[in-house]
Motif scaffolding. Structure first.
Motif, PDB file in Angstrom:
ATOM      1  N   MET B   1       0.822  -1.136   0.211  1.00 33.98           N
ATOM      2  CA  MET B   1      -0.435   0.184   0.282  1.00 33.98           C
ATOM      3  C   MET B   1       0.933   1.171   0.463  1.00 33.98           C
ATOM      4  SD  MET B   1      -2.674   0.986   2.544  1.00 33.98           S
ATOM      5  CE  MET B   1      -2.112   2.610   3.317  1.00 33.98           C
ATOM      6  N   SER B   2       0.819   2.106  -1.014  1.00 29.98           N
ATOM      7  CA  SER B   2       1.794   3.634  -0.746  1.00 29.98           C
ATOM      8  C   SER B   2       0.997   4.021   0.223  1.00 29.98           C
ATOM      9  CB  SER B   2       0.929   3.854  -2.125  1.00 29.98           C
ATOM     10  OG  SER B   2       0.043   4.336  -2.632  1.00 29.98           O
ATOM     11  N   SER B   3       1.579   4.978   1.071  1.00 33.32           N
ATOM     12  CA  SER B   3       1.118   6.017   2.189  1.00 33.32           C
ATOM     13  C   SER B   3       1.736   7.107   1.447  1.00 33.32           C
ATOM     14  CB  SER B   3       1.997   5.504   3.066  1.00 33.32           C
ATOM     15  OG  SER B   3       3.648   4.978   2.971  1.00 33.32           O
ATOM     16  N   LEU B   4       1.465   8.236   2.195  1.00 29.68           N
ATOM     17  CA  LEU B   4       1.014   9.608   2.445  1.00 29.68           C
ATOM     18  C   LEU B   4       2.019  10.241   3.380  1.00 29.68           C
ATOM     19  CD1 LEU B   4       0.839  11.910  -0.299  1.00 29.68           C
ATOM     20  CD2 LEU B   4      -1.704  12.443   0.971  1.00 29.68           C
ATOM     21  N   ILE B   5       3.276  11.288   3.458  1.00 26.99           N
ATOM     22  CA  ILE B   5       3.950  11.471   4.383  1.00 26.99           C
ATOM     23  C   ILE B   5       3.007  12.533   4.569  1.00 26.99           C
ATOM     24  CG2 ILE B   5       6.237  11.789   5.757  1.00 26.99           C
ATOM     25  CD1 ILE B   5       7.343  10.264   3.067  1.00 26.99           C
ATOM     26  N   GLN B   6       2.956  13.502   6.536  1.00 28.40           N
ATOM     27  CA  GLN B   6       2.143  14.792   6.235  1.00 28.40           C
ATOM     28  C   GLN B   6       2.582  15.127   7.643  1.00 28.40           C
ATOM     29  OE1 GLN B   6      -2.051  15.101   6.188  1.00 28.40           O
ATOM     30  NE2 GLN B   6      -2.099  16.897   7.394  1.00 28.40           N
ATOM     31  N   ARG B   7       3.580  16.428   7.422  1.00 28.24           N
ATOM     32  CA  ARG B   7       3.670  17.101   8.350  1.00 28.24           C
ATOM     33  C   ARG B   7       3.677  18.569   8.428  1.00 28.24           C
ATOM     34  NH1 ARG B   7       5.642  12.335   9.245  1.00 28.24           N
ATOM     35  NH2 ARG B   7       7.296  11.867   9.465  1.00 28.24           N
ATOM     36  N   ARG B   8       3.684  19.243   9.404  1.00 27.70           N
ATOM     37  CA  ARG B   8       3.123  20.828   9.210  1.00 27.70           C
ATOM     38  C   ARG B   8       4.373  21.259   9.056  1.00 27.70           C
ATOM     39  NH1 ARG B   8      -0.327  22.019   9.686  1.00 27.70           N
ATOM     40  NH2 ARG B   8      -2.143  20.847  11.482  1.00 27.70           N
ATOM     41  N   LEU B   9       4.525  22.096   7.637  1.00 27.56           N
ATOM     42  CA  LEU B   9       6.024  23.136   7.349  1.00 27.56           C
ATOM     43  C   LEU B   9       6.592  23.868   8.394  1.00 27.56           C
ATOM     44  CD1 LEU B   9       7.768  23.253   4.803  1.00 27.56           C
ATOM     45  CD2 LEU B   9       5.682  25.153   4.277  1.00 27.56           C
ATOM     46  N   ASN B  10       7.842  22.976   9.329  1.00 27.02           N
ATOM     47  CA  ASN B  10       9.095  24.215   9.605  1.00 27.02           C
ATOM     48  C   ASN B  10      10.683  23.544   8.934  1.00 27.02           C
ATOM     49  OD1 ASN B  10       9.219  22.193  11.962  1.00 27.02           O
ATOM     50  ND2 ASN B  10       8.048  22.697  12.511  1.00 27.02           N
ATOM     51  N   VAL B  11      10.958  24.027   9.668  1.00 22.94           N
ATOM     52  CA  VAL B  11      12.644  23.861   8.889  1.00 22.94           C
ATOM     53  C   VAL B  11      13.556  22.442   9.531  1.00 22.94           C
ATOM     54  CG1 VAL B  11      14.844  24.651   9.180  1.00 22.94           C
ATOM     55  CG2 VAL B  11      13.701  26.213   8.618  1.00 22.94           C
ATOM     56  N   ARG B  12      12.793  22.451  10.874  1.00 24.11           N
ATOM     57  CA  ARG B  12      13.219  21.040  11.019  1.00 24.11           C
ATOM     58  C   ARG B  12      12.083  19.972  10.490  1.00 24.11           C
ATOM     59  NH1 ARG B  12      12.498  21.613  17.389  1.00 24.11           N
ATOM     60  NH2 ARG B  12       9.587  20.728  16.614  1.00 24.11           N
ATOM     61  N   ASN B  13      11.553  20.338  10.932  1.00 21.31           N
ATOM     62  CA  ASN B  13      10.147  19.019   9.797  1.00 21.31           C
ATOM     63  C   ASN B  13      10.090  18.225   9.108  1.00 21.31           C
ATOM     64  OD1 ASN B  13       8.071  18.643  12.940  1.00 21.31           O
ATOM     65  ND2 ASN B  13       6.981  20.012  11.842  1.00 21.31           N
ATOM     66  N   LEU B  14      11.273  19.865   7.382  1.00 20.57           N
ATOM     67  CA  LEU B  14      11.202  19.240   6.355  1.00 20.57           C
ATOM     68  C   LEU B  14      13.164  18.914   6.188  1.00 20.57           C
ATOM     69  CD1 LEU B  14      10.274  20.139   3.827  1.00 20.57           C
ATOM     70  CD2 LEU B  14      11.843  22.082   3.981  1.00 20.57           C
ATOM     71  N   GLY B 236       4.171  14.598   1.536  1.00 21.54           N
ATOM     72  CA  GLY B 236       5.571  13.817   0.457  1.00 21.54           C
ATOM     73  C   GLY B 236       5.117  12.064   0.563  1.00 21.54           C
ATOM     74  N   VAL B 237       5.986  11.378  -0.194  1.00 22.42           N
ATOM     75  CA  VAL B 237       5.495   9.986  -1.239  1.00 22.42           C
ATOM     76  C   VAL B 237       7.093   9.803  -1.345  1.00 22.42           C
ATOM     77  CG1 VAL B 237       3.511  10.156  -2.090  1.00 22.42           C
ATOM     78  CG2 VAL B 237       5.445  10.923  -3.851  1.00 22.42           C
ATOM     79  N   ASP B 238       7.264   8.412  -1.189  1.00 21.77           N
ATOM     80  CA  ASP B 238       8.322   7.984  -1.433  1.00 21.77           C
ATOM     81  C   ASP B 238       8.756   7.136  -2.108  1.00 21.77           C
ATOM     82  OD1 ASP B 238       8.805   8.062   1.309  1.00 21.77           O
ATOM     83  OD2 ASP B 238       8.979   6.642   2.054  1.00 21.77           O
ATOM     84  N   GLY B 239      10.043   7.365  -3.163  1.00 22.45           N
ATOM     85  CA  GLY B 239      10.101   6.682  -4.082  1.00 22.45           C
ATOM     86  C   GLY B 239       9.713   4.714  -4.504  1.00 22.45           C
ATOM     87  N   THR B 240       8.897   4.655  -3.933  1.00 23.49           N
ATOM     88  CA  THR B 240       8.898   2.496  -4.191  1.00 23.49           C
ATOM     89  C   THR B 240       8.902   3.300  -5.430  1.00 23.49           C
ATOM     90  OG1 THR B 240       6.413   2.657  -2.910  1.00 23.49           O
ATOM     91  CG2 THR B 240       8.540   3.408  -1.585  1.00 23.49           C
TER      92      THR B 240
END
Lengths: 263, 267
Positions: B1-14, B236-240
């Motif tokens: 199953m393909s999954s989606l990564i989700q984070r709040r945008l800040n320098v540390r998370n990115l 984001g999505v991984d390059g799988t």
């Protein structure tokens, strides 16, 4: 606490005393979000709405004495034009004729805007009134703004959107001017709201709202929030701290509570 | 199953989502390319079709014709300006002005073709150029604000990627703004206005597959990240291989939907 504005230029008050900046606060945002989520859940319930309840700084302004004066369309158009002139001034663009230049830029940006169409079809009296009004606001902006250096990383008319309560509520905002960077180790970002109305309680709520929405968006508490009135030339500045942000949460919750009351 | 990564945008998370990208990315062989081209060839096209993430997200519905405006010009100008100030972000405004001047110079010398950005810029008057400057400064500054830290090697992408599928009258376009180079492969970042919608995952996966197809060795990026500064989110999505396959299927579905829309319009 409102900072007394003894200095003459907005550019001088925006970033305050560099040696007194507090450390960067990137811990408060999560708590504020949780606080809002709790209140929204109480008010909106668990059911998913068809369309989200939209909250903007206009809601915050409208709840007090800071309402725009004059005819609705004209004052809205005046706001748009003054905002466009402000963008040109911050980008250090030479403004030849404030009204014509702003309308030209507006037309280039959104040629099918119904409000622009209304402006272009005003009767001569109304058009002359708007032109004179814009000229007066431009003079005030010009004398009160000062030069915003490029090294401050100024960006204008920034749109912010934050979905909350599982998509049941959306906080929307447009920040007229933001300067500074979130990458610094101290609080560094300042927000400026340009209003064509005299400053009042509504403007103060809007200042707090800008700080709250920016905190939620970036995860970092800004340094300062400022309001500048192009009607009177006065500006107010507030240093942003946790207490101010909690007050802003209260303001937003009040708006949502009023919106959810069935008549 | 393909999954989606989700984070709040800040320098540390990115930085975390970049550094935490899987080391092994998928790669595609010549047979995959041939198979994909065959499938697109099976979807008849009356005219040359162009597919991208935006069309995937909108299920192939026809969009309004493209027109230059300060909002549509800001990305090219802002990215080019950021490339100019890489290492010295103090003067983004000057970099945007230099970029505008270059575009206008190209138009004046007759190198800008009709419909190009340079050609349009040469036709607008100075208040609109002022607004374009403001928008491009906004774009470059926002991009600079959400870039990964100094520890990572990044470059502003020179352009989007385009892939022509042989004999299928199809061009695929992948949007990208920042390329982060690491020892184990690249990570692509693209920036969008507004906020992500429900079809963001398919959009990112289709960009992933186009980026993979455009790579001469067929190597997928380790991760494909979408950044929404207005909403303060990074997805984001991984390059799988799963994601590459899913992206290819989404693009094909979009081609079929686009064909249906074209038939309805023609009827």
């Amino acid at each position: 606490m409102l900072i007394p504005t003894t200095v003459a230029l907005l550019a001088d008050v925006v970033r305050g005393d560099r040696s007194r900046r507090p450390p960067r606060d990137d811990a408060s945002a999560a708590g504020l979000r949780a606080l809002l989520e709790d209140h929204f859940f109480e008010l909106l319930g668990p059911q998913l709405r068809v369309t989200p309840l939209i909250i903007s700084s206009a809601n915050l302004r409208g709840t007090g004495s800071g309402r725009d004066l004059g005819d609705g369309t004209l004052s809205h158009a005046r706001g748009m034009i003054v905002s466009t002139i402000f963008r040109l001034l911050v980008a250090q663009v030479h403004v030849e004729d404030p009204f014509d230049d702003a309308v030209t830029a507006w037309r280039g940006d959104r040629p099918r805007d119904p409000l622009l169409d209304a402006v272009l079809h005003l009767d001569p009296d109304q058009s002359a009134r708007l032109r004179a009004d814009v000229e007066a606001h431009y003079r005030v902006l010009l004398s009160g703004l000062g030069t915003i250096p490029s090294s401050w990383l100024p960006r204008t008319s920034l749109r912010v959107r934050q979905l909350l309560a599982g998509g049941n509520a959306e906080l929307r905002d447009v920040i007229d001017l933001m300067v500074g960077s979130n990458r610094a180790t101290v609080a560094n970002v300042a927000l400026v709201d340009i209003t064509t109305s005299p400053l009042g309680a509504g403007a103060e709520r809007a200042m707090r709202y800008h700080a709250l929405v920016q905190t939620l968006r970036s995860g970092v508490v800004p340094l300062r929030t400022v309001a500048f009135s192009s009607a009177t030339g006065e500006f107010w500045a507030l240093d942003v701290d946790h207490a101010l942000l909690v007050r802003a949460v209260g303001d937003v919750v009040d708006v949502v509570a009023r919106a959810t009351v069935t008549p | 199953m393909s999954s989606l990564i989700q984070r709040r945008l800040n320098v540390r998370n990115l930085a975390e989502v970049i550094e935490g990208a899987p080391r092994d990315a998928a790669w595609i062989e010549e047979e995959h390319r041939t198979s994909l081209a065959d499938r697109f060839r099976a979807v008849p096209a009356t005219e040359r079709r162009r597919l991208d993430a935006w069309m995937v997200e909108h299920a192939g519905r026809p969009s309004t014709p493209f027109a230059w405006s300060p909002a549509t010009a800001r990305r090219i100008l802002g990215n080019n300006a950021l490339r100019r100030v890489q290492g010295d972000p103090e003067d983004i405004l000057r970099a945007v002005r230099d970029e505008l001047a270059d575009q206008l110079l190209r138009a004046t010398r007759g190198y800008a073709r009709p419909g190009s950005l340079g050609h349009w810029l040469a036709s607008v008057n100075h208040p609109i150029l002022g607004l374009i400057t403001a928008e491009a400064v906004n774009w470059a500054t926002q991009l600079l604000e959400c870039l990964p830290g100094d520890d990572l090697e990044w470059t502003v992408a020179a352009s989007d990627v385009y892939v022509d599928l042989a004999g299928a009258r199809t061009t695929l376009r992948g949007r990208r703004d920042i390329v982060v180079s690491t020892d184990f492969g690249r990570i692509i970042v693209r920036v969008r206005s507004g906020q992500p919608g429900k079809s963001t995952g398919p959009g990112l996966r289709s960009d992933l597959v186009v980026e993979t197809l455009a790579d001469p060795h067929g190597r997928a990026p380790r991760r494909y990240l979408g950044v929404w500064p207005d909403a303060g989110l990074v997805l984001g999505v991984d390059g799988t291989m799963e994601n590459v396959r899913a992206g290819a299927r989404d693009l094909l579905r979009t081609a079929v939907a686009q064909r249906r829309h074209a038939l309805v319009l023609a009827a």
